[in-house]
Design a protein around this motif. Structure first.
Motif, PDB file in Angstrom:
ATOM      1  N   TYR A  99      33.259  88.600  -5.775  1.00 56.75           N
ATOM      2  CA  TYR A  99      34.259  88.909  -6.796  1.00 56.75           C
ATOM      3  C   TYR A  99      33.959  88.254  -8.135  1.00 56.75           C
ATOM      4  CZ  TYR A  99      36.841  90.217  -2.587  1.00 56.75           C
ATOM      5  OH  TYR A  99      37.215  90.786  -1.402  1.00 56.75           O
ATOM      6  N   LEU A 100      33.277  87.109  -8.110  1.00 56.92           N
ATOM      7  CA  LEU A 100      33.039  86.348  -9.331  1.00 56.92           C
ATOM      8  C   LEU A 100      31.545  86.176  -9.564  1.00 56.92           C
ATOM      9  CD1 LEU A 100      35.681  83.491  -8.810  1.00 56.92           C
ATOM     10  CD2 LEU A 100      36.016  85.739  -9.868  1.00 56.92           C
ATOM     11  N   ASP A 101      31.163  86.065 -10.836  1.00 60.90           N
ATOM     12  CA  ASP A 101      29.761  85.945 -11.217  1.00 60.90           C
ATOM     13  C   ASP A 101      29.197  84.582 -10.806  1.00 60.90           C
ATOM     14  OD1 ASP A 101      27.463  87.038 -13.017  1.00 60.90           O
ATOM     15  OD2 ASP A 101      27.810  84.972 -13.712  1.00 60.90           O
ATOM     16  N   ARG A 102      28.165  84.586  -9.962  1.00 56.80           N
ATOM     17  CA  ARG A 102      27.609  83.352  -9.429  1.00 56.80           C
ATOM     18  C   ARG A 102      27.081  82.438 -10.538  1.00 56.80           C
ATOM     19  NH1 ARG A 102      25.429  81.867  -4.554  1.00 56.80           N
ATOM     20  NH2 ARG A 102      25.613  83.993  -3.771  1.00 56.80           N
ATOM     21  N   THR A 103      26.351  82.990 -11.492  1.00 57.81           N
ATOM     22  CA  THR A 103      25.738  82.161 -12.535  1.00 57.81           C
ATOM     23  C   THR A 103      26.794  81.437 -13.361  1.00 57.81           C
ATOM     24  OG1 THR A 103      23.838  83.668 -12.660  1.00 57.81           O
ATOM     25  CG2 THR A 103      24.204  82.184 -14.527  1.00 57.81           C
ATOM     26  N   MET A 104      27.852  82.170 -13.710  1.00 57.20           N
ATOM     27  CA  MET A 104      28.886  81.573 -14.550  1.00 57.20           C
ATOM     28  C   MET A 104      29.690  80.536 -13.764  1.00 57.20           C
ATOM     29  SD  MET A 104      31.685  83.503 -16.934  1.00 57.20           S
ATOM     30  CE  MET A 104      32.580  82.622 -18.210  1.00 57.20           C
ATOM     31  N   VAL A 105      30.013  80.827 -12.510  1.00 61.56           N
ATOM     32  CA  VAL A 105      30.753  79.885 -11.689  1.00 61.56           C
ATOM     33  C   VAL A 105      29.969  78.592 -11.516  1.00 61.56           C
ATOM     34  CG1 VAL A 105      31.548  79.425  -9.330  1.00 61.56           C
ATOM     35  CG2 VAL A 105      32.165  81.566 -10.467  1.00 61.56           C
ATOM     36  N   GLU A 106      28.699  78.703 -11.152  1.00 59.97           N
ATOM     37  CA  GLU A 106      27.889  77.509 -10.936  1.00 59.97           C
ATOM     38  C   GLU A 106      27.723  76.712 -12.223  1.00 59.97           C
ATOM     39  OE1 GLU A 106      24.279  78.784  -9.081  1.00 59.97           O
ATOM     40  OE2 GLU A 106      25.222  79.008  -7.096  1.00 59.97           O
ATOM     41  N   ALA A 107      27.636  77.403 -13.355  1.00 63.18           N
ATOM     42  CA  ALA A 107      27.507  76.694 -14.632  1.00 63.18           C
ATOM     43  C   ALA A 107      28.770  75.893 -14.936  1.00 63.18           C
ATOM     44  CB  ALA A 107      27.230  77.691 -15.753  1.00 63.18           C
ATOM     45  N   LYS A 108      29.937  76.480 -14.667  1.00 63.21           N
ATOM     46  CA  LYS A 108      31.183  75.775 -14.925  1.00 63.21           C
ATOM     47  C   LYS A 108      31.377  74.595 -13.962  1.00 63.21           C
ATOM     48  CE  LYS A 108      33.944  79.297 -17.269  1.00 63.21           C
ATOM     49  NZ  LYS A 108      34.328  78.403 -18.393  1.00 63.21           N
ATOM     50  N   VAL A 109      30.945  74.765 -12.725  1.00 65.66           N
ATOM     51  CA  VAL A 109      31.034  73.668 -11.768  1.00 65.66           C
ATOM     52  C   VAL A 109      30.140  72.520 -12.197  1.00 65.66           C
ATOM     53  CG1 VAL A 109      30.570  72.966  -9.393  1.00 65.66           C
ATOM     54  CG2 VAL A 109      31.730  75.134  -9.845  1.00 65.66           C
ATOM     55  N   MET A 110      28.904  72.835 -12.568  1.00 67.62           N
ATOM     56  CA  MET A 110      27.968  71.791 -12.993  1.00 67.62           C
ATOM     57  C   MET A 110      28.419  71.129 -14.291  1.00 67.62           C
ATOM     58  SD  MET A 110      25.844  71.291 -10.687  1.00 67.62           S
ATOM     59  CE  MET A 110      24.998  70.042 -11.657  1.00 67.62           C
ATOM     60  N   GLU A 111      29.066  71.893 -15.145  1.00 66.21           N
ATOM     61  CA  GLU A 111      29.607  71.337 -16.382  1.00 66.21           C
ATOM     62  C   GLU A 111      30.592  70.222 -16.068  1.00 66.21           C
ATOM     63  OE1 GLU A 111      30.805  73.611 -20.444  1.00 66.21           O
ATOM     64  OE2 GLU A 111      32.141  73.982 -18.741  1.00 66.21           O
ATOM     65  N   HIS A 112      31.386  70.421 -15.003  1.00 59.77           N
ATOM     66  CA  HIS A 112      32.329  69.374 -14.593  1.00 59.77           C
ATOM     67  C   HIS A 112      31.605  68.226 -13.901  1.00 59.77           C
ATOM     68  CE1 HIS A 112      36.184  67.641 -13.338  1.00 59.77           C
ATOM     69  NE2 HIS A 112      35.521  67.279 -12.254  1.00 59.77           N
ATOM     70  N   LEU A 113      30.720  68.543 -12.972  1.00 59.84           N
ATOM     71  CA  LEU A 113      30.047  67.490 -12.206  1.00 59.84           C
ATOM     72  C   LEU A 113      29.191  66.598 -13.102  1.00 59.84           C
ATOM     73  CD1 LEU A 113      28.951  69.430  -8.980  1.00 59.84           C
ATOM     74  CD2 LEU A 113      31.068  68.163  -9.420  1.00 59.84           C
ATOM     75  N   LEU A 120      40.816  71.887 -12.734  1.00 57.04           N
ATOM     76  CA  LEU A 120      41.698  72.968 -12.294  1.00 57.04           C
ATOM     77  C   LEU A 120      40.891  74.148 -11.782  1.00 57.04           C
ATOM     78  CD1 LEU A 120      44.438  73.041 -15.087  1.00 57.04           C
ATOM     79  CD2 LEU A 120      44.483  71.849 -12.901  1.00 57.04           C
ATOM     80  N   LEU A 121      39.825  74.473 -12.481  1.00 57.09           N
ATOM     81  CA  LEU A 121      38.980  75.594 -12.066  1.00 57.09           C
ATOM     82  C   LEU A 121      38.239  75.271 -10.777  1.00 57.09           C
ATOM     83  CD1 LEU A 121      37.803  78.395 -12.608  1.00 57.09           C
ATOM     84  CD2 LEU A 121      36.027  77.295 -13.991  1.00 57.09           C
ATOM     85  N   VAL A 122      37.706  74.057 -10.662  1.00 59.49           N
ATOM     86  CA  VAL A 122      36.979  73.679  -9.442  1.00 59.49           C
ATOM     87  C   VAL A 122      37.904  73.774  -8.234  1.00 59.49           C
ATOM     88  CG1 VAL A 122      35.812  71.797  -8.253  1.00 59.49           C
ATOM     89  CG2 VAL A 122      35.303  72.241 -10.662  1.00 59.49           C
ATOM     90  N   TRP A 123      39.104  73.204  -8.348  1.00 54.00           N
ATOM     91  CA  TRP A 123      40.075  73.284  -7.253  1.00 54.00           C
ATOM     92  C   TRP A 123      40.370  74.732  -6.889  1.00 54.00           C
ATOM     93  CZ3 TRP A 123      43.265  71.450  -3.530  1.00 54.00           C
ATOM     94  CH2 TRP A 123      44.405  72.182  -3.231  1.00 54.00           C
ATOM     95  N   SER A 124      40.608  75.558  -7.916  1.00 52.87           N
ATOM     96  CA  SER A 124      40.996  76.948  -7.673  1.00 52.87           C
ATOM     97  C   SER A 124      39.870  77.744  -7.038  1.00 52.87           C
ATOM     98  CB  SER A 124      41.437  77.602  -8.984  1.00 52.87           C
ATOM     99  OG  SER A 124      42.579  76.936  -9.506  1.00 52.87           O
TER     100      SER A 124
END
Length: 624
Positions: A586-600, A608-612
């Motif tokens: 359902y969601l774009d893998r590249t963008m999701v992983e980039a946002k996760v790494m941005e937090h990490l 909030l996004l990581v939890w969701s």
């Protein structure tokens, strides 16, 4: 307090008792004290009982009127039931129990759908009229108690939780993709849709009627709505303080009615502290419950998230029997699968601390008081309202405030973020959902105070409703009834008429800054301060220490931003950065992983996004 479930076959065919029983048993945790089933032709009603008032067999449900016409299943508490009972007795009604349930039933027999206007409490209910072959569903003013429904394959299915509906073999399956977009925009659902395909939530303050003589015509009526506005004539500050004090004490004392022990959540905040102060005067050896956080690996602003010391001090002052649970990194992972099962649809914030403190309280009590509603009714979030107090017109206000409430995925990111399903959801514009909230509240907006009242309306309808839904699900997961004294009818009516100037202290300063285009000067008004809830804070100094009443607002949240970057980092990576995750359908893998790494990597706080993301991934594994 209970759980309800039911089926109405709109074609008139008989309903299966076995299926209705399975629906009720799917929510057995809501009512561990008993089960009741009624099936007659097309109607099937299921009930699970948590006995709070008159725990004798006289309170068994489904409950039926003496003439056999009306059958009721009901979840909630009506705090003014004694007064209603006296009125009904004067009209010739007789009673055979001491329950509020029987009062609800006789009230419907007397006044029909209009009975809900008389109820001061929390409820979700279903009433079957055996003579007219009609079903009536209703929900309390504020949405404290949930009631879900779906119409599929000629059947109306309903229940306190979605899992009750899903226990029926004719339940629609799959994800609501439009709901997915709404959730990742607001971290909430603003209207009645859910993350489950074709399963909706009856709106707060609404009732629904369907008659087998015309089953295609399902009528939903809103019988109550919030109305925040400036009063036509102002009282003095002293008069407002006295009115608030009387109504607040009245609200707390009303909600102490029970045939079991009543406890309270006790954070370090003014709202729960004041409720506890009043309740403890009436209840000897009252128990209080606090959730704290281990801060060894926290940093920055999260170092102030643990409020146990303040809660312990208030417990000492009020002489309560205090119990605490202390969460640490790793506790989220331990409960998440159970939490997803009980919470079902994700809503506001990282809610797993609520799960743990509810579990703690349920070991000692069946009923607990909570402070939800004080912020939303009396202006507890000034840094949010101040973002949209000077506007050209209503559309300008919507555009500004909608931009702020895009909590995770903004409009310009959507086509990429939802690229696997973009063709299916690109027609949906969350801003229209945001704007539609105001349909029944739109007034002649002239002053900054009018826009603040608009913002209070929005948050009561959406954010507060999300909090109430979460707290119901996670308390009832442990067979615990949570009561919310701030959501008393008289207190809410009062709060909606309190002038904005008695809720917010810096409004005029912010207006001047906006009008002068100050650039960064206004940013300090977007931070958490001692501003907000001015009237409430002043009144509560009668009950709690001044430093508590005047403290900077803190939310009930774990230090997850730090934990996601520390002890929980491997769990986050394993959940969201492997090829096994169904979320990438359902969601774009590249963008999701980039946002996760941005937090990490500590570049941006995306907690909030990581939890969701973690929640929705687990939701997909559990429910699809």
């Amino acid at each position: 307090m209970c759980g309800i479930a039911g089926v109405l076959d709109l074609t008139g065919n008989p309903t299966s008792e076995t299926i209705v029983r399975n629906m009720a048993r799917a929510i057995a945790h809501r009512g561990p004290d008993g089960e009741g089933i009624y099936v007659a032709g097309p109607i099937g009603l299921g009930h699970r009982r948590l006995a709070i008032i008159d725990p004798t067999p006289a309170g068994h449900q489904p409950m039926v009127t003496k003439d056999g016409r009306y059958y009721l299943i009901y979840n909630g508490e009506i705090y003014n039931f004694s007064a209603l009972r006296i009125e009904l007795e004067s009209l010739g009604h007789t009673f055979h129990s001491q329950t509020d349930t029987e009062v609800v039933l006789q009230a419907f027999a007397q006044w029909g759908a209009a009975c809900v206007d008389r109820f001061n409490g929390m409820f979700a209910l279903a009433i079957w009229d055996q003579r007219e072959k009609s079903l009536f569903l209703a929900r309390d003013r504020y949405g404290i108690k949930p009631l879900y429904y779906t119409v599929n394959k000629g059947k109306l299915l309903f229940g306190s939780e979605i899992k009750a509906i899903r226990a029926h073999p004719d339940t629609p399956s799959g994800m609501n993709q439009q709901g997915l977009v709404e959730y990742f925009t607001f971290q909430n659902f603003f209207a009645e849709q859910t993350l489950f395909k074709d399963i909706q939530l009856l709106p707060p303050g609404s009732h629904m009627t369907v008659n087998l003589d015309n089953p295609e015509k399902i009528i939903t009526t809103r019988y109550w709505d919030y109305c925040f506005q400036e009063p036509q004539s102002r009282l003095s500050e002293a008069e407002y303080l006295e009115q608030f004090d009387f109504l607040f004490q009245q609200a707390v004392n009303r909600q102490l009615v029970a045939d079991v022990d009543v406890g309270a959540y006790l954070s370090g905040g003014v709202d729960s502290g004041s409720i506890t102060a009043i309740a403890a005067k009436q209840l000897k050896q009252m128990r209080t419950f606090t959730c704290g956080f281990d801060l060894h690996s926290a940093s920055g602003i999260e170092l102030g998230f643990d409020e146990r010391a303040t809660a312990e001090h208030m417990s000492y002052l009020f002489q309560t029997e205090q119990y605490e649970v202390v969460l640490k990194a790793g506790d989220m992972e331990r409960c998440l699968e159970d939490l997803v099962w009980h919470l079902e649809e994700p809503r506001v914030g990282q809610s797993y601390p609520n799960y743990y403190v509810s579990r703690l309280a349920s070991k000692f009590n069946k009923v607990v008081l909570g402070g939800t509603g004080g912020d939303e009714l009396f202006g507890g979030y000034p840094w949010r309202y101040y973002r949209a107090v000077v506007n050209q017109d209503f559309d300008h206000y919507v555009a500004k405030y909608y931009e702020f409430w895009q909590r995770m995925v903004s409009s310009d990111q959507m086509s990429t973020f939802y690229s696997p399903i973009w063709n299916q959801v690109k027609h949906y514009n969350p801003q229209n959902t945001f704007k539609d909230i105001f349909q029944e509240h739109f007034k002649d907006l002239r002053k900054p105070e009018d826009y603040v009242n608009h913002s209070l309306y929005l948050e009561a309808k959406t954010f507060l409703h999300g909090l109430l839904t979460v707290e119901d699900k996670l308390s009832m997961a442990h067979g615990l009834e949570m009561r919310v004294p701030f959501m008393d009818n008289d207190l809410v009516d009062f709060a909606m008429q309190v002038p904005v100037s008695m809720k917010l202290g810096n409004l005029q300063q912010v207006v001047r800054l906006n009008e002068n285009d100050p650039g960064n000067k206004i940013q300090r008004n977007f931070q958490k301060t001692k501003d907000g809830k001015l009237l409430l804070r002043k009144a509560m100094q009668r009950y709690v220490p001044e430093e508590v009443a005047q403290a900077v607002k803190k939310g009930f949240s774990a230090p997850d931003a730090s934990w996601f970057q520390g002890e929980s980092i491997e769990y986050v990576k394993q959940s969201l950065m492997t090829g096994k995750s169904p979320i990438f359908d359902y969601l774009d893998r590249t963008m999701v992983e980039a946002k996760v790494m941005e937090h990490l990597d500590g570049k941006r706080n995306n907690r909030l996004l990581v939890w969701s993301l973690i929640y929705v991934d687990l939701w997909l594994k559990r429910f699809t």
